[in-house]
Every structure is written in C-alpha cells, then in structure tokens.
Motif scaffolding. Structure first.
Motif, PDB file in Angstrom:
ATOM      1  N   ALA A   1      -2.506 -18.301 -10.833  1.00 54.03           N
ATOM      2  CA  ALA A   1      -1.159 -18.135 -10.279  1.00 54.03           C
ATOM      3  C   ALA A   1      -1.104 -18.694  -8.870  1.00 54.03           C
ATOM      4  CB  ALA A   1      -0.754 -16.668 -10.280  1.00 54.03           C
ATOM      5  N   ASP A   2      -0.051 -19.440  -8.599  1.00 51.84           N
ATOM      6  CA  ASP A   2       0.165 -20.065  -7.295  1.00 51.84           C
ATOM      7  C   ASP A   2       1.538 -19.625  -6.795  1.00 51.84           C
ATOM      8  OD1 ASP A   2       0.472 -21.699  -5.131  1.00 51.84           O
ATOM      9  OD2 ASP A   2       0.206 -23.580  -6.199  1.00 51.84           O
TER      10      ASP A   2
ATOM     11  N   LEU B   1      -2.915  -6.479  -6.815  1.00 53.93           N
ATOM     12  CA  LEU B   1      -3.443  -7.003  -8.075  1.00 53.93           C
ATOM     13  C   LEU B   1      -4.786  -6.373  -8.400  1.00 53.93           C
ATOM     14  CD1 LEU B   1      -3.393  -8.893 -10.474  1.00 53.93           C
ATOM     15  CD2 LEU B   1      -4.199 -10.747  -8.978  1.00 53.93           C
ATOM     16  N   ARG B   2      -5.644  -6.241  -7.417  1.00 54.75           N
ATOM     17  CA  ARG B   2      -6.954  -5.606  -7.640  1.00 54.75           C
ATOM     18  C   ARG B   2      -6.784  -4.204  -8.227  1.00 54.75           C
ATOM     19  NH1 ARG B   2     -10.083  -2.157  -4.198  1.00 54.75           N
ATOM     20  NH2 ARG B   2     -12.345  -2.312  -4.622  1.00 54.75           N
ATOM     21  N   ARG B   3      -5.844  -3.447  -7.687  1.00 57.35           N
ATOM     22  CA  ARG B   3      -5.612  -2.090  -8.189  1.00 57.35           C
ATOM     23  C   ARG B   3      -5.090  -2.112  -9.616  1.00 57.35           C
ATOM     24  NH1 ARG B   3      -1.505  -0.955  -5.384  1.00 57.35           N
ATOM     25  NH2 ARG B   3      -0.014  -0.934  -7.096  1.00 57.35           N
ATOM     26  N   ARG B   4      -4.186  -3.020  -9.907  1.00 57.09           N
ATOM     27  CA  ARG B   4      -3.600  -3.073 -11.243  1.00 57.09           C
ATOM     28  C   ARG B   4      -4.610  -3.525 -12.304  1.00 57.09           C
ATOM     29  NH1 ARG B   4       2.158  -3.126 -11.155  1.00 57.09           N
ATOM     30  NH2 ARG B   4       2.958  -2.958  -9.026  1.00 57.09           N
TER      31      ARG B   4
ATOM     32  N   ALA C   1       0.575  -8.364 -14.605  1.00 58.32           N
ATOM     33  CA  ALA C   1       0.106  -7.668 -13.404  1.00 58.32           C
ATOM     34  C   ALA C   1       0.155  -8.582 -12.191  1.00 58.32           C
ATOM     35  CB  ALA C   1      -1.322  -7.163 -13.619  1.00 58.32           C
ATOM     36  N   VAL C   2      -0.145  -9.854 -12.383  1.00 54.31           N
ATOM     37  CA  VAL C   2      -0.088 -10.814 -11.276  1.00 54.31           C
ATOM     38  C   VAL C   2       1.340 -10.907 -10.740  1.00 54.31           C
ATOM     39  CG1 VAL C   2      -0.349 -13.238 -10.644  1.00 54.31           C
ATOM     40  CG2 VAL C   2      -2.081 -12.140 -12.081  1.00 54.31           C
ATOM     41  N   ARG C   3       2.312 -10.990 -11.650  1.00 54.05           N
ATOM     42  CA  ARG C   3       3.713 -11.056 -11.226  1.00 54.05           C
ATOM     43  C   ARG C   3       4.154  -9.764 -10.541  1.00 54.05           C
ATOM     44  NH1 ARG C   3       4.012 -13.149 -16.563  1.00 54.05           N
ATOM     45  NH2 ARG C   3       4.358 -15.409 -16.631  1.00 54.05           N
ATOM     46  N   ALA C   4       3.780  -8.629 -11.134  1.00 50.12           N
ATOM     47  CA  ALA C   4       4.171  -7.342 -10.553  1.00 50.12           C
ATOM     48  C   ALA C   4       3.556  -7.153  -9.171  1.00 50.12           C
ATOM     49  CB  ALA C   4       3.749  -6.206 -11.486  1.00 50.12           C
ATOM     50  N   ALA C   5       2.319  -7.612  -8.986  1.00 46.94           N
ATOM     51  CA  ALA C   5       1.664  -7.492  -7.683  1.00 46.94           C
ATOM     52  C   ALA C   5       2.373  -8.350  -6.636  1.00 46.94           C
ATOM     53  CB  ALA C   5       0.198  -7.887  -7.798  1.00 46.94           C
ATOM     54  N   ALA C   6       2.852  -9.524  -7.027  1.00 52.77           N
ATOM     55  CA  ALA C   6       3.603 -10.372  -6.094  1.00 52.77           C
ATOM     56  C   ALA C   6       4.899  -9.691  -5.666  1.00 52.77           C
ATOM     57  CB  ALA C   6       3.894 -11.725  -6.733  1.00 52.77           C
ATOM     58  N   ASP C   7       5.586  -9.077  -6.629  1.00 54.00           N
ATOM     59  CA  ASP C   7       6.817  -8.338  -6.285  1.00 54.00           C
ATOM     60  C   ASP C   7       6.490  -7.185  -5.336  1.00 54.00           C
ATOM     61  OD1 ASP C   7       8.266 -10.019  -7.916  1.00 54.00           O
ATOM     62  OD2 ASP C   7       8.266  -8.656  -9.636  1.00 54.00           O
ATOM     63  N   GLU C   8       5.391  -6.489  -5.613  1.00 52.48           N
ATOM     64  CA  GLU C   8       4.997  -5.355  -4.770  1.00 52.48           C
ATOM     65  C   GLU C   8       4.678  -5.812  -3.352  1.00 52.48           C
ATOM     66  OE1 GLU C   8       1.472  -1.970  -4.506  1.00 52.48           O
ATOM     67  OE2 GLU C   8       1.930  -2.876  -6.448  1.00 52.48           O
ATOM     68  N   ALA C   9       3.992  -6.948  -3.228  1.00 55.46           N
ATOM     69  CA  ALA C   9       3.671  -7.472  -1.897  1.00 55.46           C
ATOM     70  C   ALA C   9       4.947  -7.763  -1.110  1.00 55.46           C
ATOM     71  CB  ALA C   9       2.821  -8.731  -2.022  1.00 55.46           C
ATOM     72  N   GLY C  10       5.947  -8.344  -1.776  1.00 54.81           N
ATOM     73  CA  GLY C  10       7.206  -8.613  -1.098  1.00 54.81           C
ATOM     74  C   GLY C  10       7.878  -7.341  -0.615  1.00 54.81           C
ATOM     75  N   ARG C  11       7.847  -6.293  -1.452  1.00 50.89           N
ATOM     76  CA  ARG C  11       8.465  -5.018  -1.053  1.00 50.89           C
ATOM     77  C   ARG C  11       7.700  -4.351   0.079  1.00 50.89           C
ATOM     78  NH1 ARG C  11       8.686  -4.528  -6.625  1.00 50.89           N
ATOM     79  NH2 ARG C  11       6.997  -2.998  -6.619  1.00 50.89           N
ATOM     80  N   LEU C  12       6.368  -4.434   0.044  1.00 51.35           N
ATOM     81  CA  LEU C  12       5.566  -3.816   1.097  1.00 51.35           C
ATOM     82  C   LEU C  12       5.902  -4.417   2.460  1.00 51.35           C
ATOM     83  CD1 LEU C  12       2.056  -3.525  -0.594  1.00 51.35           C
ATOM     84  CD2 LEU C  12       3.418  -1.631   0.301  1.00 51.35           C
TER      85      LEU C  12
END
Length: 588
Positions: free
Chosen positions: A361-362, A518-521, A555-566
C-alpha cells in the motif's frame, strides 16, 4: 496491575530490574531477576496486564525479546522521546530543555550515522561557512536527572545500563515537559507514535522482507552480465566502458573516476563542473547514452549487487536496520542495507513465501493531502477527495492539466522559485489561500532564522549563531551590498527548508500513526502471523498468509483512516491508498 513497567540493567549487565509504575509513574514495587530470566519475566507481565514498557532504547531491549518470540504491545522509548522534547518549541522553558547535557543528548557509542539524505545537509554547509562551530548545537538539554559526568561518560553509562532511579527521573522530566507544554495532547501522541515506530522497526528487522537470492542473481545477471570470477567488471559494464573509451578517444579512461572522466570530456571540448547525469545529459555527443547507462548500472551494482546480496540477505530475508527519526523531519533512515532506496529493477526478488502474499500500500500524494488538512483549506480538501489529488485540482479548473497541478503544488511545498512551478503559483494562491499561506509563513520564519514545528510538535533545528549575526549585520546601515545579497540567498535556502519541514515532518507523523494502527490490527487477523515486512516513508508491505490477505488489505485501509483521525480529527481529508495484493513486490 501496573500501568507501566520500567526495565533497567545493572552496570555489570548481570541482572535486570522490572519496576512497576502506577498511572502517575510512581513506583509501586520492583523485581530483580538474572539476565537469563528477564525475557520470561517480561513475557509473563505482558500476558497478564500488557503494561507500557519504559526503557532507555528499544534497540537494546527488543532484539532479545523478539528472538524469544515475545512481542510487547507498547513502550515508551526514553531516548527517542527525549530527542523530541529537547527541541520542541511547545515545551520551551521546561526543566528538561534548560538543564545541561546528559546521557540522552549523545548518540550511543555503537550507533553509526544513518544512510538517508537529510534535508538539513545543505543548511549545515551554510552554517559551516557562517560559524566556526559548524552549526549551533541544540539548546542545552537535560541530563538524566541524578546522573553526573560529561556527555561521553554519560553515553558510556547508558550503554551499560543506567540506574532505575536515573531513568525514572528522566521519565518524570519528560512527563512534566509534556504536561507543562502548550500542546500536551499533540506531544503525547507524537511520543507514543515515535515509540511505537521503534517497536515496528525492531520487528521488521527481525522478521525481514522475503527476498529470493536466486531471482536477485538472475535479475542482476540480465542487467550487467554474469558475476565476475576473481573480481573486475561484469561483462555488460566492461562493454559499456569500452564504448565510452572509444567515443572519447581515451583508451586508458577509468569511467569510475570523476577526475579522469572530466579531463576526457574537456579534451572533447566540454567544460563540466561534475559528471552528474543532469550535466552529462545536456551534452551533444554520442557518448551521452552509453555513459549514462554505464553510470546507472554501476550504481546499481555498487548499491545492490552481489556484495549487497551476500551482506544483507540471509535465510531468504532482507533485514535492514532502520533508524527511527534518523532524518531531521522525523522520517526514518537506515544505517546499512539501503532499505529506503530499493531499485525498481530488482524488486521482483522481493517475493512472498509459498502460500503467502505481499499486501502493498502506498499513500497517494501524502504530503499535499497533509498540507490540506494542516491548513484547514476547504477548497483543497475538496480536491483531496479524489483518488488523484492532482487530477482533482485540474478538474476544478485551477490549472489546465494534471501535470500543471503537480508542478504547482510540489513547487509550493518545496519552494520552487523558477520554471513552471513559479509561473503557476499565483493561480494556486488564489484557489487555495490557506494552504499556500501555511507554507509561506513557514518559509518566512525560516528566513528570519526562527524555528518551525510540525503538526504534533517536532521542531526544526535552530539557525546557527553565525547566520543570525550575519542576518542582523545585513540589516544595518552601511552593510556591504555583496554581503547583503549573500545572506539573503542563505535566508531563502533556510526558508525552503522550513517550508518543507512542516509538511514532510507532519507526513512522517501520519505515517507513524498508520504503522502503529496497522500493527495493532494485524494481531487480530487469523492466527496473527501477518506482519509488517517493509516501510518506505509513505508505503508499507505486509507479508500475509494468502487466506488472510483480503482482511489485511481492509486493515491497511482502516489504519490509514485511523491515522487521519488521530492527527486531524473529523476534518474532511481523505488519505487515499494505492493498494495491491501480489506475490512479487515488482507487481504492486
């Protein structure tokens, strides 16, 4: 149950002490075990309560844990966190920043310099000319409280194990600096992300990126010829060298020697300052094509040839050593292996194990999207909703083509002052005034010799005393015209650095949060075997069992969304990903 556990070794490295800490980092008990038992003690505590592990340096503790199959969920890396808080403008005036140098202010004696270009390199050259000290050292920084001695002595102590009292005092100083800062929430997130990145880096080095040496050899042979026996150039390189010699009428030319090559070119009537590809490309001579091809293949052989394969690939894995925060903006570096510069021509050697896949993923156009979110520019955020932000800008009619949009936006971030970028800047400024104002303000601050900070609070290095003195002198009555011109040029260089620092540094913070999420997921997918295998600034590679690959991609996509929210809360910027599930990295 303890909120945190502090790990310390005694000076003889024969025992390890686990000190339990409550939510206020106050000791509630301690247990000392032999050096052969500490890993089991950590494993038991991790299984029971999953505390936050506090230690001096993740790189010293994680390898033994990983070799024993123990992976902790979270940590607080005192070395990395100290480096951030020492210079953070948000924590200015804290006791941590005003105390004299201590053990965390010098690199460990066994740490080599990172092999990643630093944005500050050009500025360091300017500072060397302006200031006899080469560059102003960081603001006086806090020693580990309770620790005496010079920085060299302190570093030696840290390498053998500081006392629990000293490290606990350092932790308290760090927590106090955050609590008393102007942005405690952001700094806490930055420290957590940096420490989480240290765990990811250690795990990726331990797990490695799947790498097929047979494929690597075949790819290399196809490009440069078979591996020479007994030294010398491979066949293709020798053929190119012979062609260059013939075209330059110089049978003794060594094309690997810049002085020899420059002299040979000058005899042909070309006066070049260097043999860089940019200068060679401008020549009107038949030698250009074979010379550029020779230089390309020679670099490939030097950086990732058979010697690299022998040194860095073992048991089917490429295991580089990542340096977290190794670049001034917070980007990672490496201290060997060139992990952050893997050539496209050899990526087919990065191949998943049988029954496994690589999920690659990029983060598409990460820095412009980060700029939109940081600045709160709604119009630019609307353009960022497209999977291709540059095309979104063109579609909005701001500029004519996608290429124009890319030139204009990257020119704003990197400070281009000539060419297409400069010509398009007025349109970009009218369309996205808040975004452009953010980088322009950062540039002006740099030109004045001021420091700037990323979104979460990593702060740029200060200008040298020599630069500030010359800047002041240039504004005085009767200043020499040439001196004024020179210092203004240097100020513009510093402004280009600070303009990029705030965006690139914030992008690095987003990437750290992406990695941590992502590591957590990944731990909750299937039997937990999917793992991060590679990271390159805004790109991740996960090695996953084939049956789990679709879940991993989600999970990769969800982690990217989470990073944006954080980082940015509910602000409407989408961090689009180019994502693929492949067997070979080259197919991504």
């Amino acid at each position: 149950m303890p909120a945190s556990v502090l790990l310390t070794r005694d000076a003889s490295a024969r025992t390890v002490t686990l000190t339990s800490l409550d939510a206020d980092a106050r000791p509630t008990g301690a247990r000392t075990v032999g050096v052969d038992a500490w890993v089991d003690a950590v494993a038991a505590a991790e299984a029971e309560s999953r505390p936050r592990w506090v230690w001096d340096d993740t790189r010293r503790w994680a390898p033994d844990l990983l070799r024993a199959g123990v992976r902790v969920e979270r940590c607080h890396d005192l070395r990395l966190c100290h480096a951030i808080l020492r210079h953070a403008s948000a924590a200015a005036g804290s006791s941590l920043q005003t105390a004299p140098p201590g053990p965390f202010d010098v690199p460990p004696p066994d740490e080599p310099p990172p092999h990643e270009p630093d944005l500050l390199d050009a500025l360091r050259e300017l500072d060397e000319q302006d200031d006899a000290r080469a560059a102003t050292p960081p603001p006086a920084s806090a020693p580990t409280p309770g620790t005496a001695g010079t920085p060299d002595e302190a570093s030696a102590e840290a390498s053998t194990g500081a006392s629990a009292a000293a490290l606990l005092a350092e932790l308290h100083a760090q927590l106090a600096a955050v609590a008393g800062s102007s942005a405690p929430g952001r700094l806490r997130l930055l420290l957590a992300a940096e420490s989480g990145g240290a765990l990811v880096a250690a795990e990726m080095q331990h797990d490695g990126l799947p790498w097929d040496p047979v494929r690597h050899d075949a790819l290399l042979t196809a490009l440069v010829g078979p591996r020479p026996v007994g030294g010398g150039r491979p066949r293709r390189l020798e053929e190119l060298a012979a062609t260059v010699r013939t075209l330059l009428d110089d049978p003794r030319l060594n094309p690997d020697s810049q002085p020899h090559l420059l002299a040979s070119l000058r005899r042909q009537g070309f006066s070049l300052a260097s043999t860089s590809k940019w200068e060679v490309r401008e020549l009107d001579h038949p030698v250009v094509e074979p010379l550029l091809e020779y230089k390309r293949l020679s670099r490939l052989l030097s950086a990732n040839g058979w010697a690299w394969l022998d040194a860095w690939v073992h048991d089917g894995r490429f295991r580089p050593t990542y340096v977290v925060g190794g670049v001034v903006t917070g980007r990672w570096a490496t201290d060997g292996g060139g992990a952050l510069q893997l050539p496209v021509s050899l990526r087919a050697a990065a191949h998943a194990d049988p029954g496994w896949r690589l999920v690659v993923a990029d983060a598409a156009q990460l820095e412009p999207r980060v700029l939109a979110a940081m600045s709160g520019d709604r119009a630019m955020s609307d353009a960022a909703r497209a999977s291709d932000l540059y095309q979104g800008i063109a579609d909005a009619g701001i500029v004519a083509t996608r290429t124009d949009a890319k030139y204009a936006l990257l020119g704003a971030i990197y400070g281009a002052t000539t060419g297409a970028s400069a010509m398009l800047m007025p349109r970009l400024t009218r369309a996205y005034p808040q975004a452009v104002a953010l980088v322009e303000d950062a540039a002006r601050a740099g030109e004045r010799g001021e420091m700037v900070s990323t979104w979460l609070g990593r702060t740029s290095p200060p200008a040298s005393a020599g630069f500030l003195d010359r800047l002041g002198a240039a504004g005085a009555e009767g200043a020499d015209v040439e001196d004024v011109r020179d210092v203004r040029r240097r100020a513009r260089d510093r402004g280009r650095f600070t303009r990029n620092f705030v965006v690139q540094g914030t992008a690095a913070e987003w990437a750290l949060c992406w990695l941590a999420a992502l590591r957590r997921r990944l731990r909750g997918i299937g039997d937990g075997r999917a793992h991060l295998a590679y990271f390159l600034h805004d790109e991740v590679v996960v090695h996953s069992p084939a049956q789990d690959a679709a879940q991993v991609a989600d999970a990769v996509r969800a982690a990217a969304d989470e990073a944006g929210r954080l980082l940015f809360g509910d602000y409407p910027v989408e961090f689009a990903l180019d994502l693929s599930v492949v067997e070979s990295y080259a197919d991504a």
